[in-house]
Design a protein around this motif. Structure first.
Motif, short mmCIF file in Angstrom:
data_model
loop_
_atom_site.label_atom_id
_atom_site.label_comp_id
_atom_site.label_asym_id
_atom_site.label_seq_id
_atom_site.Cartn_x
_atom_site.Cartn_y
_atom_site.Cartn_z
N LEU A 18 0.83 -1.21 0.00
CA LEU A 18 0.00 0.00 0.00
C LEU A 18 0.86 1.26 0.00
CD1 LEU A 18 -2.93 -0.94 2.42
CD2 LEU A 18 -2.92 -0.94 -0.08
N THR A 19 1.98 1.23 0.69
CA THR A 19 2.88 2.39 0.68
C THR A 19 3.34 2.70 -0.74
OG1 THR A 19 3.66 1.96 2.93
CG2 THR A 19 5.08 3.29 1.52
N GLU A 20 3.62 1.64 -1.51
CA GLU A 20 4.11 1.83 -2.87
C GLU A 20 3.03 2.26 -3.85
OE1 GLU A 20 7.30 1.79 -4.06
OE2 GLU A 20 7.69 1.81 -1.90
N ILE A 21 1.80 1.79 -3.66
CA ILE A 21 0.76 2.10 -4.64
C ILE A 21 -0.07 3.33 -4.28
CG2 ILE A 21 0.62 -0.31 -5.32
CD1 ILE A 21 -1.94 -0.60 -3.85
N ASN A 22 0.16 3.90 -3.10
CA ASN A 22 -0.59 5.10 -2.71
C ASN A 22 0.08 6.34 -3.28
OD1 ASN A 22 -2.57 6.64 -1.52
ND2 ASN A 22 -1.53 6.75 0.46
N THR A 23 0.19 6.36 -4.61
CA THR A 23 0.79 7.47 -5.35
C THR A 23 -0.06 7.72 -6.60
OG1 THR A 23 2.20 6.09 -6.75
CG2 THR A 23 3.07 6.70 -4.57
N ASP A 24 0.41 8.60 -7.45
CA ASP A 24 -0.30 8.89 -8.70
C ASP A 24 0.16 8.00 -9.86
OD1 ASP A 24 -1.80 10.90 -7.50
OD2 ASP A 24 -0.28 12.43 -7.93
N ARG A 25 1.00 7.02 -9.59
CA ARG A 25 1.52 6.16 -10.64
C ARG A 25 0.47 5.12 -11.08
NH1 ARG A 25 6.95 4.27 -7.58
NH2 ARG A 25 5.38 4.06 -5.93
N LEU A 26 0.63 4.63 -12.32
CA LEU A 26 -0.19 3.52 -12.81
C LEU A 26 0.14 2.28 -11.99
CD1 LEU A 26 -2.06 2.14 -14.98
CD2 LEU A 26 0.05 1.75 -16.30
N ILE A 27 -0.90 1.57 -11.55
CA ILE A 27 -0.71 0.37 -10.73
C ILE A 27 -1.13 -0.85 -11.54
CG2 ILE A 27 -1.30 -0.81 -8.58
CD1 ILE A 27 -2.29 2.03 -7.61
#
Length: 335
Positions: free
Chosen positions: A258-267
């Motif tokens: 969750l720390t890594e995907i809680n950004t504006d990047r494409l997941i």
């Protein structure tokens, strides 16, 4: 007047249907990493025993059988007996590693595993060969839904290793862990990939293998190898890709992911498993529980019985090939 255009014939993709390798030509590999890791662990712990259901050669258990014939048990084509006996051994204090194909463990012996091993929380280590789409033999041997089946079993730990490094380091940790475990086995000549990333396997932990500003690939199993390859190739398109490897599917390291995907990047999630009930739905559930409201793109096998055939052809057909991964990411970035 006619004109003849010379074309270069594309080499036909071929593999053995049953024991197919997903290693690329010339790629660094390690032979039978599970078998050798189990022998090493057994040298240090005399409680470790090995069992199989007539599949020692095809699950690399034959390495252990040759080293410790007095601690090896050939149970024949009887998977329910295999796991029932393993549970009995665990009850006496032994540490059994019991191998068969994943389809037979998940579909044929579920009740025995659930009530004999998981309910009393015994240290029974299930070793499942041919997980997901790692054989061309069709639905009878393609364990495309094994994680979906096993995720609902209380007390069970599920490990989906990427390569020989994962397997070699996972075996002693599984032996030392409490309760039953399920290892999605990669057998034969297994690629060695993670040694280039300063990686160590930790049961229950996800690891960030590389950072990237544009895309986050969350992957498990052999798809982490593909994710790392895709990240390098996407750099040519000026796409900066992070890769998060999640070898333990249950219990799941939601904090790291969750720390890594809680950004504006494409997941994007990548898994060698049906889109139903595996890594994608595990990540999606954690995102919903955390209230993050993120869109996740799954790269996974479809919710259907798959065809038989050469493994590279099947991976291309069902979206697991490197080219298909790259095209999926690029098409999503264009939206």
């Amino acid at each position: 007047m006619s004109t003849t255009v010379a074309t270069t014939a594309k080499p036909r993709l071929k593999t053995s249907a049953m024991i197919a390798s997903f290693a690329d030509p010339g790629q660094k590999t390690a032979p039978a990493p599970f078998g050798h890791a189990l022998v090493k662990a057994a040298q240090e712990n005399d409680k470790i025993v090995g069992l199989t259901a007539d599949l020692g050669k095809y699950t690399d258990m034959h390495i252990f059988a040759q080293a410790y014939p007095e601690r090896f048990f050939q149970m024949g084509m009887a998977e329910q007996l295999l796991f029932g006996a393993a549970a009995g051994m665990a009850q006496t204090g032994l540490i059994p590693f019991a191998s068969t194909y994943s389809v037979f463990a998940a579909r044929r012996a579920y009740d025995f595993l659930c009530l004999d091993a998981a309910e009393p929380n015994l240290n029974v280590n299930i070793v499942g060969g041919l997980p997901g789409l790692t054989t061309g033999y069709g639905p009878s041997h393609q364990a495309t839904e094994d994680m979906a089946i096993f995720r609902g079993m209380p007390n069970l730990t599920i490990v989906d290793p990427c390569d020989s490094v994962d397997i070699e380091q996972a075996v002693p940790q599984l032996a030392a862990s409490e309760g039953p475990t399920y290892l999605r086995l990669l057998r034969g000549n297994v690629p060695t990939v993670l040694d280039e990333y300063g990686y160590t396997f930790e049961l229950g932990k996800a690891k960030v293998l590389r950072d990237g500003a544009d895309v986050v690939l969350v992957s498990s199993g052999l798809m982490t190898m593909r994710a790392l390859q895709a990240a390098k190739d996407l750099a040519v398109h000026n796409v900066d890709v992070a890769v998060v490897h999640t070898p333990t599917i249950k219990p799941f390291d939601a904090e790291t992911v969750l720390t890594e995907i809680n950004t504006d990047r494409l997941i994007v999630t990548l898994e060698n498993h049906t889109v139903i009930g595996g890594l994608f739905e595990t990540v999606a559930a954690e995102v919903v529980k955390a209230g993050l409201g993120k869109r996740i793109v799954p790269i996974a096998l479809p919710d259907e019985f798959l065809h038989a055939g050469a493994l590279p052809t099947l991976h291309e057909r069902y979206g697991l090939s490197l080219d298909r991964i790259i095209n999926t990411v690029l098409s999503e970035l264009e939206v």
